[in-house]
Design a protein around this motif. Structure first.
Motif, mmCIF file in Angstrom:
data_model
loop_
_atom_site.group_PDB
_atom_site.id
_atom_site.type_symbol
_atom_site.label_atom_id
_atom_site.label_comp_id
_atom_site.label_asym_id
_atom_site.label_seq_id
_atom_site.Cartn_x
_atom_site.Cartn_y
_atom_site.Cartn_z
ATOM 1 N N THR A 187 0.837 -1.209 0.000
ATOM 2 C CA THR A 187 0.000 0.000 0.000
ATOM 3 C C THR A 187 0.866 1.251 0.000
ATOM 4 O OG1 THR A 187 -1.782 -1.150 1.166
ATOM 5 C CG2 THR A 187 -1.813 1.260 1.246
ATOM 6 N N ASN B 187 -6.242 6.088 -4.067
ATOM 7 C CA ASN B 187 -6.644 5.066 -3.109
ATOM 8 C C ASN B 187 -6.039 3.723 -3.522
ATOM 9 O OD1 ASN B 187 -8.234 4.117 -0.819
ATOM 10 N ND2 ASN B 187 -9.451 3.031 -2.335
ATOM 11 N N ASP C 187 -6.417 -0.386 -2.351
ATOM 12 C CA ASP C 187 -7.119 -1.383 -1.538
ATOM 13 C C ASP C 187 -6.481 -2.742 -1.797
ATOM 14 O OD1 ASP C 187 -9.060 -2.534 0.151
ATOM 15 O OD2 ASP C 187 -10.297 -3.048 -1.580
ATOM 16 N N ASP D 286 -6.352 -6.756 -0.850
ATOM 17 C CA ASP D 286 -7.052 -7.897 -0.260
ATOM 18 C C ASP D 286 -6.021 -9.011 -0.060
ATOM 19 O OD1 ASP D 286 -8.464 -10.267 0.227
ATOM 20 O OD2 ASP D 286 -10.186 -9.587 -0.943
#
Length: 67
Positions: free
Chosen positions: A21, A32, A34, A36
Motif C-alpha cells: 500500500t 486510493n 485497496d 485484499d
C-alpha cells in the motif's frame, strides 16, 4: 478517475499489505489503494491510468511480485 486491479504474489500478513500500500500510494496520481490479502488483489484508484511497469516497480520495491 481510473480503477485498475492487479494480483500480487508473496503477501502473507498485514505488514505485507502495508508495504505494498505504501509503495503503490507513492505513484503519481494514486488516490486510493485497496489490498485484499486473501486473494492478493490490489485495486488502485488514480486520476489517470497507471503504466503496468510503474505498478510493477512499486510492488517490487515493497518486496513482492505482480502475478
Amino acid at each position: 478517475m481510473s480503477t485498475q486491479t492487479f494480483t500480487v504474489t508473496g503477501m502473507t500478513c498485514g505488514h505485507c499489505v502495508a508495504s505494498v500500500t505504501e509503495e503503490v500510494s507513492e505513484l503519481e496520481g494514486v488516490q486510493n489503494v485497496d489490498v485484499d490479502l486473501a486473494t492478493g488483489s490490489v485495486t488502485i484508484e488514480s486520476t489517470t491510468p497507471l503504466e503496468d511497469d510503474a505498478v510493477r516497480a512499486a510492488v517490487e520495491e515493497a518486496g513482492y511480485q505482480l502475478a
